[in-house]
Design a protein around this motif. Structure first.
Motif, short mmCIF file in Angstrom:
data_model
loop_
_atom_site.label_atom_id
_atom_site.label_comp_id
_atom_site.label_asym_id
_atom_site.label_seq_id
_atom_site.Cartn_x
_atom_site.Cartn_y
_atom_site.Cartn_z
N ASN A 178 6.90 8.07 -7.74
CA ASN A 178 6.36 8.99 -6.73
C ASN A 178 6.85 8.65 -5.33
O ASN A 178 7.02 9.51 -4.49
CB ASN A 178 4.82 8.92 -6.71
CG ASN A 178 4.24 9.53 -7.96
OD1 ASN A 178 4.91 10.29 -8.65
ND2 ASN A 178 3.00 9.17 -8.26
N GLN A 179 7.03 7.32 -5.08
CA GLN A 179 7.33 6.86 -3.72
C GLN A 179 8.80 6.48 -3.56
O GLN A 179 9.14 5.83 -2.59
CB GLN A 179 6.48 5.61 -3.40
CG GLN A 179 5.00 5.79 -3.59
CD GLN A 179 4.33 6.29 -2.32
OE1 GLN A 179 5.00 6.56 -1.34
NE2 GLN A 179 3.01 6.43 -2.37
N VAL A 184 12.40 2.94 -0.48
CA VAL A 184 13.63 2.44 0.14
C VAL A 184 13.48 2.42 1.66
O VAL A 184 13.86 1.46 2.33
CB VAL A 184 14.84 3.30 -0.29
CG1 VAL A 184 16.09 2.87 0.45
CG2 VAL A 184 15.04 3.20 -1.79
N ASP A 185 12.85 3.48 2.21
CA ASP A 185 12.62 3.51 3.66
C ASP A 185 11.81 2.30 4.11
O ASP A 185 12.14 1.64 5.10
CB ASP A 185 11.85 4.78 4.06
CG ASP A 185 12.77 5.99 4.03
OD1 ASP A 185 14.00 5.78 3.90
OD2 ASP A 185 12.26 7.12 4.12
N GLN A 186 10.72 2.05 3.35
CA GLN A 186 9.84 0.95 3.78
C GLN A 186 10.52 -0.40 3.59
O GLN A 186 10.28 -1.31 4.39
CB GLN A 186 8.52 0.97 2.99
CG GLN A 186 7.70 2.23 3.15
CD GLN A 186 7.16 2.45 4.55
OE1 GLN A 186 7.69 1.90 5.52
NE2 GLN A 186 6.13 3.27 4.68
N LEU A 187 11.35 -0.50 2.55
CA LEU A 187 12.11 -1.76 2.37
C LEU A 187 13.00 -2.01 3.59
O LEU A 187 12.99 -3.10 4.18
CB LEU A 187 12.97 -1.67 1.10
CG LEU A 187 14.01 -2.79 0.93
CD1 LEU A 187 13.34 -4.13 0.73
CD2 LEU A 187 14.95 -2.50 -0.24
N GLY A 346 4.83 0.07 9.73
CA GLY A 346 5.52 0.38 8.48
C GLY A 346 5.85 -0.86 7.69
O GLY A 346 5.31 -1.94 7.94
N GLY A 347 6.74 -0.72 6.68
CA GLY A 347 7.06 -1.83 5.79
C GLY A 347 6.19 -1.76 4.55
O GLY A 347 5.40 -0.82 4.37
N PHE A 348 6.34 -2.78 3.67
CA PHE A 348 5.62 -2.75 2.40
C PHE A 348 4.11 -2.78 2.59
O PHE A 348 3.36 -2.36 1.72
CB PHE A 348 6.06 -3.93 1.52
CG PHE A 348 7.43 -3.75 0.95
CD1 PHE A 348 7.78 -2.55 0.34
CD2 PHE A 348 8.37 -4.76 1.02
CE1 PHE A 348 9.05 -2.37 -0.19
CE2 PHE A 348 9.63 -4.59 0.49
CZ PHE A 348 9.98 -3.40 -0.11
N GLY A 349 3.66 -3.27 3.74
CA GLY A 349 2.23 -3.27 4.03
C GLY A 349 1.65 -1.86 3.98
O GLY A 349 0.47 -1.68 3.63
#
Lengths: 395, 354
Positions: A178-179, A184-187, A346-349
């Protein structure tokens, strides 16, 4: 009496303890869970219910091999350690195989909303594999190259499990599907935040460390200020930065245009830089302070200029300590960026807090697991760098 | 040539080095000695300006060292210290090449020079070139340190207690090597130590300092024979003064022609040497305390011209012979040294007496 007898039987107590833990968890804790939808809590499935019969046989076989490796006889210590190291790889593969296989079978005639998640036993088997491998690698005293080779083999096994559609039906992989773009953006965002904090922290921290080494009077004041930063809780720092930064962003329009505001990337990077400074400055200082005074005196006495002494003697000798500081700071920053998601950096958090808000545990894991993997990879890579930077003479 | 003129160093109003003046000619081995805190190391480090001067001047081969750019001055002066100061991340060859590298010598010249120095210090290049300092023994590391100090053929070699941290046996070997290297290279050396035996063994000039002041600057023998005051006498040590004197006298100065026939004129020393066809001593007739018979000559109690009288005396006492044969490198008998020689009576005097 009992302990002396067991000492005679058991050759590797760590391995034996891990095996007992693994068997206990297989017997007592669920391997997977099946739930009607992504938010509802599921029904427990034990390992023997989830596995195909060939998988059960394979589990038993690997278990027996590890038991053999844990016993004092008949294998020699080194053979037993190699056996445990090698047996760990198929156990790792089997853990994933069993989970993926179960998910495929369980979801064939279930509703489209039904989800299969990994349970406690899956994780315990995974960690038991990791611990067995770490213990064996240490006892075998394998060099950096051997460790790296084994690490890559283990990564290849895991990557192979993720390659096909074996794990696709799992709840966490469906969250991932779904994400996918967002992931990839958040990575990238996560990595940019870490890099964006480390580069200025190095640019400021390395000269500060050099200054602390050169000017004894500045040292104490500098370290007490940096210590204060280090003790502040991260959430408090983010909170404290909101007011001044939003005021600054409003007062100086071009800064505001650059993205300086109370929330978002700017306060995240500022906080991360502050946290990174102490380890960098301290390690730079102690690395330089550790250079032998005899070498420095000889260097000066032979007519090296201060610049030549810094670049040819001090920095090469201090580099391993400086890089150890970078390693601490990198791993720390990868973890701290998670918290920065709270103020919209942002990020994985972002996945973690989104998942917490929705009670979707698999979404939390989608943020947490990649963060851990990133930290482990960074730690390992920098560890290799540290040992490479050690002067040839002292390696 | 190094001239110290009224050299003074003051720390917080206290004179650590106080008006020291002395001249060390080119090729001399000068030793600065004195008790701890006498200013000997400070004096040494002012020569290459690791410590700035408070007053006075230092002239190195006509140049006032204070007028030369610091780094340029230091590259003209070799520097070896007690802790060796070898760079742990550089191989032995790289360490030795430090100053030639700074002076931008061409690579082939540096390589030749490194090999030459390693040979001079008996370090086999094929074995030691690529070793790192932590793989060396204390004595080897110190040799590399001195080789590094000599690498760019400096005008002066400064050595700050270089053998203070090695074991006594290695120290003796290194002292002998240093003496040989000094004779081979003819370098002007300034050497700091607190060990009088080391100073007497190596120095051609000794400067004795106390409380920052130069107490006496003299040749070793003169310092022993005519000490300037009680402090010098005490510092040299009176108990074994005679032995110290012997350690500075050499067999070749006192040896006499060998006795090849019995001399009735020398009571108690009536002896003669039996030689083989090659002229090597094989036996001694008489002159032993135990018996007056014939004693086969053993290599343990032969002497060489460059041996100190102290060692010669030691051999006489230990092997209970009144006279040692002096042999050359081929083992041929070229003279003899007896008790009269040890007592400082030279050959000419004896010839007169007989």
């Amino acid at each position: 009496m009992a302990s002396t007898r067991s000492r005679q039987w058991v050759g590797n107590r760590v391995l034996m303890t891990l095996l007992v833990a693994a068997v206990a968890s297989v017997g007592l804790l669920p391997f997977a869970s099946l739930s009607p939808n992504r938010l509802a809590s599921g029904q427990s499935v034990m390992l023997w219910e989830a596995s195909a019969s060939w998988q059960l046989a394979a589990f038993a076989l690997i278990g027996l091999a590890l038991l053999l490796a844990a016993l004092a006889r008949p294998l020699s210590v080194r053979t037993a350690l190699w056996l445990s190291l090698i047996a760990t790889l198929p156990l790792l593969a089997l853990d994933f195989q069993a989970l993926g296989g179960y998910a495929h079978r369980a979801l064939v005639d279930a509703s489209p909303a039904a989800r299969v998640s990994q349970g406690a036993t899956f994780w315990i088997l995974l960690f038991v594999c990791v611990l067995i491998a770490i213990d064996a690698l240490q006892r075998l005293r394998l060099g950096m190259a051997g460790r790296a080779l084994y690490g890559m083999a283990a990564l290849a096994v895991i990557a192979a499990c993720f390659c096909g559609d074996l794990l696709a039906p799992l709840s966490i992989m469906r969250e991932f599907a779904n994400q996918r773009d967002n992931f990839v953006d958040q990575l990238i965002r996560h990595l940019l935040l870490v890099g964006g904090a480390l580069v200025p922290a190095l640019l400021v921290g390395l000269p500060l460390g050099l200054m602390a080494n050169r000017r004894a009077r500045l040292r104490n004041g500098l370290f007490s200020v940096l210590n204060v930063f280090q003790t502040l809780p991260s959430i408090a720092v983010f909170g404290l930065l909101i007011a001044p930064l939003s005021a600054l962003g409003r007062a100086v329009p071009w800064l505001g245009d650059l993205g300086v505001s109370g929330i978002g990337v700017a306060p995240a990077i500022i906080a991360l830089v502050l946290y990174s400074l102490l380890p960098i400055v301290r390690n730079t200082y102690s690395g330089l302070a550790g250079v032998s005074s005899g070498a420095l005196e000889a260097a000066r006495g032979m007519g090296m200029t201060p610049r030549q002494i810094l670049w040819q003697v001090e920095i090469p000798l201090a580099l391993p300590v400086i890089l150890s500081g970078l390693r601490i700071v990198t791993v720390q920053a990868i973890g701290l960026v998670v918290v920065a998601a709270l103020i919209g950096a942002g990020g994985f958090g972002a996945f973690i807090f989104q998942g917490l808000g929705q009670y979707a545990i698999d979404l939390v894991l989608l943020g947490a697991i990649p963060t851990i993997v990133l930290a482990v990879i960074a730690d390992f890579a920098l560890q290799i760098l540290v040992s490479l930077s050690r002067p040839a003479g002292t390696r | 040539m190094i001239e110290l003129q009224g050299l003074t160093k003051t720390y917080a109003g206290k004179h650590v080095v106080d008006d020291v003046s002395l001249t060390l000619e080119t090729g001399e081995f000068g030793v600065l000695i004195g008790p701890s805190g006498c200013g000997k190391s400070t004096t040494l480090k002012m020569i290459n300006r690791l410590i700035p001067l408070s007053g006075g001047r230092i002239i190195l081969n006509g140049d006032d060292v204070n007028t030369l750019p610091t780094e340029q001055l230091r590259r003209r002066i070799g520097y070896a210290i007690q802790s060796t100061g070898l760079f742990p991340h550089w191989s032995v060859a790289q360490n030795i090449a430090t100053v030639p590298q700074l002076l931008k010598w061409p690579k082939s010249r540096i390589d030749d020079r490194v090999d030459e120095l390693m040979a001079m210090f008996h370090l086999d290049p094929s074995e030691f070139r690529h070793k790192y300092p932590h793989q060396l023994s204390g004595g080897q590391a110190q040799r590399v340190g001195v080789a590094r100090a000599l690498a760019a053929d400096p005008e002066v070699l400064l050595m700050d207690e270089p053998f203070g941290a090695v074991d006594p046996i290695t120290r003796e070997v290194l002292q002998a090597e240093m003496k040989r290297v000094h004779q081979q290279t003819g370098k002007t050396i300034v050497f700091v130590t607190h060990d009088m035996d080391e100073a007497l063994q190596l120095a051609t000039r000794i400067a004795l300092l106390n409380g920052g002041r130069l107490v006496q600057y003299d040749r070793p023998i003169e310092m022993m024979v005519t000490p300037a005051d009680d402090f010098v006498r005490e510092f040299i040590g009176q108990a074994d003064l005679g032995l110290k004197l012997l350690s500075r006298r050499w067999v070749h100065q006192y040896q006499r022609p060998p006795s090849l026939a019995h001399h009735a004129t020398l009571p108690g020393l009536d002896h003669c040497w039996q030689l083989d066809d090659a002229g090597r001593p094989v036996a001694l007739e008489g002159a032993r305390l135990d018996d007056g018979g014939v004693t086969p000559v053993k290599s343990e109690w032969t002497a060489t011209p460059d041996m100190s009288l102290k060692e010669a005396l030691s051999r006489m006492v230990w092997y209970r012979v009144m006279v040692l044969p002096v042999i050359d490198e081929a083992g041929k008998l070229i003279g003899e040294i007896g008790m009269q020689g040890v007592m400082g009576i030279q050959a000419e005097q004896r010839v007169h007496a007989s």
